[in-house]
Motif scaffolding. Structure first.
Motif, PDB file in Angstrom:
ATOM      1  N   MET A 265       0.825  -1.211   0.000  1.00  0.00           N
ATOM      2  CA  MET A 265       0.000   0.000   0.000  1.00  0.00           C
ATOM      3  C   MET A 265       0.861   1.265   0.000  1.00  0.00           C
ATOM      4  O   MET A 265       0.343   2.373  -0.094  1.00  0.00           O
ATOM      5  CB  MET A 265      -0.939   0.012   1.206  1.00  0.00           C
ATOM      6  N   ARG A 266       2.182   1.103   0.105  1.00  0.00           N
ATOM      7  CA  ARG A 266       3.072   2.264   0.052  1.00  0.00           C
ATOM      8  C   ARG A 266       3.205   2.763  -1.386  1.00  0.00           C
ATOM      9  O   ARG A 266       3.037   2.021  -2.340  1.00  0.00           O
ATOM     10  CB  ARG A 266       4.455   1.895   0.588  1.00  0.00           C
ATOM     11  N   LEU A 267       3.516   4.034  -1.480  1.00  0.00           N
ATOM     12  CA  LEU A 267       3.702   4.684  -2.782  1.00  0.00           C
ATOM     13  C   LEU A 267       5.154   5.085  -2.957  1.00  0.00           C
ATOM     14  O   LEU A 267       5.785   5.575  -2.015  1.00  0.00           O
ATOM     15  CB  LEU A 267       2.798   5.917  -2.871  1.00  0.00           C
ATOM     16  N   ARG A 268       5.679   4.863  -4.160  1.00  0.00           N
ATOM     17  CA  ARG A 268       7.031   5.287  -4.514  1.00  0.00           C
ATOM     18  C   ARG A 268       6.937   6.362  -5.591  1.00  0.00           C
ATOM     19  O   ARG A 268       6.274   6.170  -6.614  1.00  0.00           O
ATOM     20  CB  ARG A 268       7.852   4.106  -5.031  1.00  0.00           C
ATOM     21  N   VAL A 269       7.608   7.489  -5.349  1.00  0.00           N
ATOM     22  CA  VAL A 269       7.663   8.579  -6.320  1.00  0.00           C
ATOM     23  C   VAL A 269       9.130   8.836  -6.663  1.00  0.00           C
ATOM     24  O   VAL A 269       9.971   8.985  -5.759  1.00  0.00           O
ATOM     25  CB  VAL A 269       7.020   9.870  -5.762  1.00  0.00           C
ATOM     26  N   TRP A 270       9.439   8.896  -7.945  1.00  0.00           N
ATOM     27  CA  TRP A 270      10.826   9.037  -8.407  1.00  0.00           C
ATOM     28  C   TRP A 270      10.957  10.242  -9.328  1.00  0.00           C
ATOM     29  O   TRP A 270      10.142  10.436 -10.233  1.00  0.00           O
ATOM     30  CB  TRP A 270      11.265   7.776  -9.155  1.00  0.00           C
ATOM     31  N   LYS A 271      11.982  11.054  -9.087  1.00  0.00           N
ATOM     32  CA  LYS A 271      12.352  12.150  -9.981  1.00  0.00           C
ATOM     33  C   LYS A 271      13.822  11.966 -10.364  1.00  0.00           C
ATOM     34  O   LYS A 271      14.656  11.625  -9.513  1.00  0.00           O
ATOM     35  CB  LYS A 271      12.187  13.507  -9.271  1.00  0.00           C
TER      36      LYS A 271
END
Length: 326
Positions: A265-271
């Motif tokens: 349920m965790r979210l990963r955001v990558w830049k």
């Protein structure tokens, strides 16, 4: 939701349907099913009227109908309910054929009533958070997405869930059960398919989870969609090993996806390091909260989706505004 007038609903289907008609400001007043033994037991327990005939059921004093009957039967029931002046929320699939889909759209438009497709996976917490961040422009414009609904089971579970050779779970084409994987990407990005191509992973005669059941459908399916903004979507769904529900969104300024390991349920955001703002981390992993009614949603099934389908259905009826999945 306190103080709001309750919406009287009747539910078709005393299995899955019981998890859909008793939440929030919905008041369950009638049940319909051909499974007479269970229907009588549940009706007595809940203190509501019961029907084995759908036409008689539609004559009950109620505002809306929730359809949780068999996968391939929803459209004719929905059309009848709309013509009887009832709002409708339908489990997946909305229709079994293109002709049924056209007839259903016409019935909704002619009725002026609320129709909602009760696809619940878009409302999982990470998908709602991805929608919020996408709408803010966090990862730029949607370019490529993936949705996965991989659901293997042992033979005994499949036999218990799909009794009889003619049960829909045994014979529907493997491409049909695609909404759990495609709908979240649509919801996050507001993009819709305009071109579709599909492939199946053939039935595996060496797989006991397939050949020791009554199933004749293929093992899994992949669908590739061209979206209306030019992006590409890949959907994977079926009985492959490796149970999981995953969504991945590539924008032209970053990436978002729910985690494949640990708490999914965790979210990963990558830049990208060369593209992010000064002081902004390259990678962020966190577990978001639901945007509203976090406690109620956390206790609901399908990752909170079962709460939000009925929540949005009730709101659509009250406001007269179409729900997102209409």
């Amino acid at each position: 939701m306190a103080g709001q007038k309750r919406i009287r609903v009747g539910v078709v289907g005393v299995g899955r349907g019981l998890s859909m008609g008793t939440r929030g400001t919905l008041e369950l007043v009638a049940l319909c099913d051909t499974w007479e033994e269970r229907l009588a037991t549940v009706g007595e327990t809940l203190g509501v009227e019961t029907y084995t005939d759908f036409d008689a059921f539609l004559g009950h004093d109620m505002d809306a109908v929730i359809l949780a009957n068999y996968f391939h039967e929803h459209a004719p029931f929905a059309i009848k309910a709309l013509e009887a002046g009832k709002h409708v929320m339908s489990e997946t699939a909305a229709c079994h054929t293109l002709a049924e889909g056209v007839a259903l759209v016409r019935a909704v438009e002619n009725s002026g009533l609320t129709y909602m497709f009760a696809e619940n996976y878009p409302y999982m917490v990470f998908n709602q958070e991805m929608r919020r961040r996408y709408q803010k422009g966090d990862i730029g414009e949607f370019k490529y997405g993936e949705g996965e609904y991989v659901h293997p089971d042992p033979p005994e579970a499949k036999l218990g869930r799909s009794c009889g050779w003619d049960h829909w779970r045994n014979w529907i084409p493997s491409t049909y059960y695609c909404t759990h994987s495609i709908a979240p990407v649509m919801y996050i990005t507001d993009a819709r398919p305009v071109k579709v191509n599909g492939f199946v992973v053939p039935f595996d005669h060496e797989d006991p989870s397939m050949c020791l059941t009554a199933k004749v459908q293929d093992t899994a399916a992949t669908i590739i969609c061209r979206m209306n903004n030019g992006a590409v979507l890949k959907s994977l769904h079926g009985s492959l090993r490796g149970h999981g529900n995953y969504v991945r969104i590539h924008g032209n300024k970053g990436l978002m996806e729910n985690c494949r390991h640990g708490d999914k349920m965790r979210l990963r955001v990558w830049k990208e390091p060369w593209e992010k703002r000064k002081g902004e981390p390259t990678e962020v992993v966190y577990k978001p909260d639901f945007p509203v009614h976090h406690g109620d949603a956390t206790r609901a099934g399908h990752g909170g989706g079962d709460f939000f389908t009925t929540y949005h259905f009730a709101n659509a009826i009250r406001t007269g505004e179409p729900p997102y999945l209409d």
